[in-house]
Design a protein around this motif. Sequence first.
Motif, mmCIF file in Angstrom:
data_model
loop_
_atom_site.group_PDB
_atom_site.id
_atom_site.type_symbol
_atom_site.label_atom_id
_atom_site.label_comp_id
_atom_site.label_asym_id
_atom_site.label_seq_id
_atom_site.Cartn_x
_atom_site.Cartn_y
_atom_site.Cartn_z
ATOM 1 N N SER A 17 -16.718 21.602 35.339
ATOM 2 C CA SER A 17 -15.675 21.267 36.306
ATOM 3 C C SER A 17 -15.327 22.469 37.182
ATOM 4 O O SER A 17 -15.169 22.339 38.404
ATOM 5 N N ARG A 18 -15.231 23.636 36.571
ATOM 6 C CA ARG A 18 -14.923 24.843 37.354
ATOM 7 C C ARG A 18 -16.061 25.191 38.319
ATOM 8 O O ARG A 18 -15.825 25.594 39.461
ATOM 9 N N VAL A 19 -17.308 25.027 37.848
ATOM 10 C CA VAL A 19 -18.457 25.316 38.719
ATOM 11 C C VAL A 19 -18.481 24.333 39.892
ATOM 12 O O VAL A 19 -18.577 24.743 41.050
ATOM 13 N N SER A 20 -18.381 23.040 39.596
ATOM 14 C CA SER A 20 -18.422 22.057 40.688
ATOM 15 C C SER A 20 -17.192 22.186 41.581
ATOM 16 O O SER A 20 -17.282 21.989 42.796
ATOM 17 N N GLY A 21 -16.046 22.553 40.997
ATOM 18 C CA GLY A 21 -14.832 22.758 41.783
ATOM 19 C C GLY A 21 -14.974 23.901 42.772
ATOM 20 O O GLY A 21 -14.426 23.845 43.877
ATOM 21 N N LEU A 22 -15.711 24.919 42.365
ATOM 22 C CA LEU A 22 -15.972 26.039 43.276
ATOM 23 C C LEU A 22 -16.694 25.540 44.529
ATOM 24 O O LEU A 22 -16.365 25.927 45.651
ATOM 25 N N PHE A 23 -17.667 24.669 44.328
ATOM 26 C CA PHE A 23 -18.428 24.152 45.466
ATOM 27 C C PHE A 23 -17.574 23.245 46.340
ATOM 28 O O PHE A 23 -17.575 23.373 47.561
ATOM 29 N N LEU A 61 -23.120 32.959 45.014
ATOM 30 C CA LEU A 61 -23.484 33.790 43.856
ATOM 31 C C LEU A 61 -22.321 34.696 43.449
ATOM 32 O O LEU A 61 -22.018 34.835 42.259
ATOM 33 N N LYS A 62 -21.649 35.290 44.434
ATOM 34 C CA LYS A 62 -20.510 36.155 44.132
ATOM 35 C C LYS A 62 -19.384 35.361 43.471
ATOM 36 O O LYS A 62 -18.775 35.826 42.499
ATOM 37 N N GLN A 63 -19.102 34.179 44.002
ATOM 38 C CA GLN A 63 -18.027 33.358 43.432
ATOM 39 C C GLN A 63 -18.373 32.905 42.009
ATOM 40 O O GLN A 63 -17.505 32.862 41.137
ATOM 41 N N LEU A 64 -19.638 32.562 41.790
ATOM 42 C CA LEU A 64 -20.055 32.134 40.443
ATOM 43 C C LEU A 64 -19.919 33.279 39.448
ATOM 44 O O LEU A 64 -19.526 33.062 38.298
ATOM 45 N N HIS A 65 -20.220 34.512 39.881
ATOM 46 C CA HIS A 65 -20.055 35.687 39.010
ATOM 47 C C HIS A 65 -18.601 35.847 38.580
ATOM 48 O O HIS A 65 -18.326 36.306 37.471
ATOM 49 N N ARG A 66 -17.686 35.463 39.445
ATOM 50 C CA ARG A 66 -16.259 35.662 39.169
ATOM 51 C C ARG A 66 -15.668 34.612 38.235
ATOM 52 O O ARG A 66 -14.563 34.805 37.729
ATOM 53 N N LEU A 67 -16.363 33.510 38.034
ATOM 54 C CA LEU A 67 -15.823 32.489 37.133
ATOM 55 C C LEU A 67 -15.700 33.066 35.728
ATOM 56 O O LEU A 67 -16.613 33.734 35.237
ATOM 57 N N ILE A 68 -14.609 32.789 35.085
ATOM 58 C CA ILE A 68 -14.276 33.447 33.819
ATOM 59 C C ILE A 68 -15.281 33.145 32.701
ATOM 60 O O ILE A 68 -15.554 34.007 31.868
ATOM 61 N N ASP A 69 -15.877 31.973 32.675
ATOM 62 C CA ASP A 69 -16.798 31.606 31.596
ATOM 63 C C ASP A 69 -18.254 31.935 31.909
ATOM 64 O O ASP A 69 -19.133 31.635 31.119
ATOM 65 N N THR A 70 -18.513 32.566 33.030
ATOM 66 C CA THR A 70 -19.876 32.878 33.439
ATOM 67 C C THR A 70 -20.361 34.168 32.785
ATOM 68 O O THR A 70 -19.695 35.192 32.828
ATOM 69 N N ILE A 71 -21.524 34.102 32.159
ATOM 70 C CA ILE A 71 -22.148 35.266 31.527
ATOM 71 C C ILE A 71 -23.150 35.893 32.481
ATOM 72 O O ILE A 71 -23.190 37.093 32.663
#
Length: 166
Positions: A17-23, A61-71
């Motif tokens: 949900s957080r990933v798709s919400g970013l988009f 890519l930068k925004q995805l790096h910032r998501l809290i659950d992203t490794i």
Amino acid sequence: MRHIISLLVENKPGVVSRVSGLFSGRGYSLESITYGETMDPSLCRVTLTSTGDETAIEQILKQLHRLIDTIKVQNLTDHKAITRELAIVKVRADKGYRAEIIKMAETYKATVLDVSTDSFVMEITGSTRKIEDFIEVMSEYTILDIARSGLVALEKGSKTTKGKKS
């Protein structure tokens, strides 16, 4: 240009949900998204495809790096990667065309999952190009329904994604 982005994320509720919400929140294109557990059940791999110019992809890519659950975030577009997609296709199979449809399915290495008096349900796995070619061929017999999985991808070679935040 279509970009293939692979994410290693923590296996927690709401990650997709957080990933798709970013988009959706930023108006980026999201063509497909797949999510599945890795060898480590605490981690999941998200594979998504998106289109956009280099600036938009760099921002994604930068925004995805910032998501809290992203490794880890990896753009596989320019890497040697193996990509696959799954499609389940239901085709009308009138008596006169049944053998022909089965022969075509064998040509594409599709598997017949269900047979009824007037239809077949077939599964095909492969590159997006192969799936699209199969669908084009099957459209000559009247496609009744299609379900596609979206792309999954893994980089070639012995390099692995580890559970460390990059």
